[in-house]
Design an enzyme around this catalytic site. Structure first.
Site, PDB file in Angstrom:
ATOM      1  N   LYS A   1     125.480  49.226  76.631  1.00 50.54           N
ATOM      2  CA  LYS A   1     124.071  49.652  76.616  1.00 50.54           C
ATOM      3  C   LYS A   1     123.212  48.435  76.315  1.00 50.54           C
ATOM      4  CE  LYS A   1     121.001  53.007  76.541  1.00 50.54           C
ATOM      5  NZ  LYS A   1     120.263  52.236  77.559  1.00 50.54           N
TER       6      LYS A   1
ATOM      7  N   LYS B   1     123.641  43.648  78.440  1.00 44.45           N
ATOM      8  CA  LYS B   1     122.270  43.165  78.663  1.00 44.45           C
ATOM      9  C   LYS B   1     122.192  42.593  80.060  1.00 44.45           C
ATOM     10  CE  LYS B   1     118.482  42.917  76.103  1.00 44.45           C
ATOM     11  NZ  LYS B   1     118.129  43.788  74.973  1.00 44.45           N
TER      12      LYS B   1
ATOM     13  N   THR C   1     110.959  52.451  68.286  1.00 47.94           N
ATOM     14  CA  THR C   1     111.327  51.224  67.563  1.00 47.94           C
ATOM     15  C   THR C   1     110.522  51.118  66.267  1.00 47.94           C
ATOM     16  OG1 THR C   1     111.881  50.182  69.635  1.00 47.94           O
ATOM     17  CG2 THR C   1     111.498  48.706  67.776  1.00 47.94           C
TER      18      THR C   1
ATOM     19  N   ASN D   1     103.834  46.898  71.456  1.00 42.21           N
ATOM     20  CA  ASN D   1     104.383  48.245  71.335  1.00 42.21           C
ATOM     21  C   ASN D   1     104.964  48.479  69.942  1.00 42.21           C
ATOM     22  OD1 ASN D   1     105.787  50.622  71.677  1.00 42.21           O
ATOM     23  ND2 ASN D   1     107.326  49.768  73.033  1.00 42.21           N
TER      24      ASN D   1
END
Ligand code: NAD
Length: 429
Positions: free
Chosen positions: A68, A104, A188, A219
């Site tokens: 992931k 990644k 996050t 963000n």
């Protein structure tokens, strides 16, 4: 990120290995990526010319589940960088007990120089090139620097075309209309917020007494700033790529966000007609922000900002690594010497991948959760794992980063041992 960052990352693994007994096989495996795929992505540019962009997908480890990790579009993307990021994902997923390994991807490109149609062709071309190496049970990409929901939507569509079946679980961070999860955008920041709360409770510190500086107002940084502000923290400084603003008795974060959203600049706070015109802020540089006398310093922008050159001047009591890799290995030793706690990236920013995991689960079960359900499950995981890491650090007398690595290594070893000895008898290892 400079070349050699992977060697720096591996040094942290070696430090953690001093505190945990692993089988020699697991140790040997964890020192190398399982696979590093390099592809050439051809793009027909709007002017008719063909251009080739180098792309990568690294599967670092998949002992605990499919790999992931995000896909980054940046001119500095290199195999070394992508490998390091995949390495960190392996440990991040293990710390949070997500059933994933680490992966990644990236393309060496300046996406700002592309038109929207070129960007779409690039994104579809990348999926054409890596389609046989990703999948819901193999390796599940997500957004990273300069990739977003829209790009994830194109990629999911392209993968579904190639495989001739709708496959939402191949990628996370998708638009809601294509199977994205509620709560992903704030995940996050929320994850970091829960980790901070747990940590401060253990230190007997009230959030209302904390002075905070945040580098990066995107963000993650802006969302977290607002959550801490709402809890009564004094946010004395925030910054973006153009510089920072400082106010001794605290910034009014909702106003800062509103102004930044309207103008795309923190500097707009100084502009004519700003509602904050009457308040008196000082401008500071990003370097000055890092050296402020605060309780919490939160790097939420770039990697490698706390180095051996400025670590000696850091006055914060605690650093919360919302960015990936903001502290170099050399800086870390100086911070430890000064008694500064660092809540490591593989725990502090893991809220994002945790909700990506929830998205993958929802895609596979075809049943979607409410925002409250997502938030509740995220909180439960972040609180549990942060408490484990804090307790382990205390028990072993090690830094929080070492404790997080040790916690992850126990899980990786467990999975490795549970797989048995098949590789001993066959050619596959
Ligand atoms: P973003 O692009 O939304 O925001 C980045 C912010 O950093 C912007 O305010 C930008 O102006 C600022 N910035 C850029 N260059 C800077 C510089 N030289 N000095 C100071 N500020 C600078 O990105 P984001 O999603 O908020 O991610 C920020 C960090 O958090 C990255 O390191 C990312 O890898 C990490 N992270 C993000 C997520 C996520 O889900 N968003 C998850 C895990 C880790």
């Amino acid at each position: 990120m400079s070349d050699g960052i992977f060697l720096d990352a591996r040094k942290r693994l070696d430090a953690a290995l001093q505190h945990v007994r692993l089988s020699p096989d697991t140790v040997e495996r964890l020192h190398y990526p399982k696979s590093v795929l390099k592809v050439s992505v051809p793009v027909r540019m709007d002017n008719g010319a063909l251009k080739i962009f180098p792309g990568y997908r690294v599967r670092y480890d998949d002992t605990r589940g499919p790999a992931k990790g995000g896909i980054r579009y940046h001119p500095n993307v290199s195999p070394d960088e992508v490998t390091s990021l995949a390495f960190w994902m392996t440990f991040k997923c293990a710390v949070l007990n997500l059933p994933f390994g680490g992966g990644k991807g990236g393309i060496t490109v300046n996406p700002k120089a592309l038109s929207r149609t070129e960007l779409e062709r690039l994104s579809r071309g990348y999926i054409d090139a890596v389609a046989d190496f990703i999948g819901p049970d193999i390796d599940i990409p997500a957004p990273d620097v300069y990739t977003n929901q829209m790009i994830m939507g194109w990629m999911m569509d392209q993968y579904s075309i190639i495989k001739r079946r709708i496959t939402p679980a191949v990628i996370t961070g998708k638009p809601l209309s294509m199977g994205g999860s509620l709560g992903r955008e704030t995940a996050t920041a929320k994850g970091a917020y829960h980790a901070i709360r747990v940590m401060m409770k253990r230190k007997n510190r009230d959030l209302k007494d904390l002075r905070v500086a945040i580098q990066g107002f995107g963000n993650a940084g802006a969302e977290l700033a607002e959550m801490l502000f709402n809890d009564g923290c004094t946010i004395v400084a925030v910054s973006d790529s153009r510089g920072g603003i400082f106010k001794q008795d605290g910034l009014h974060i909702p106003t800062v966000r509103q102004r930044k959203k309207a103008t795309q600049k923190l500097e707009a706070l100084y502009a004519d007609g700003s509602v904050l015109e009457s308040q008196d802020h000082d401008r500071i540089t990003n370097e000055e922000l890092l050296e402020l006398d605060v309780d919490l310093l939160i790097p939420a922008a770039l990697e490698g900002v706390i180095t051996e050159h400025n670590a000696g001047r850091i006055k914060a009591r605690t650093i919360i690594e919302v960015a990936n890799g903001p502290t170099t290995g050399a800086a870390e030793a100086i911070l430890a010497e000064k008694g500064i706690d660092v809540l490591p990236d593989i725990l502090a920013n893991a809220g994002g991948v945790t909700v990506s995991y929830f998205e993958w689960v929802q895609n596979r079960q075809g049943m979607y959760w409410t925002e409250e359900e997502v938030a509740q499950r995220l909180e439960q995981r972040m609180v549990t794992e942060t408490e484990c890491v804090l307790a382990l650090a205390e028990e072993k007398g090690v830094t929080l980063r070492l404790a997080a690595y040790i916690h992850a290594l126990h899980r990786l070893e467990d999975a490795s041992a549970s797989r048995g000895t098949e590789d001993y008898f066959r050619r596959r290892a």
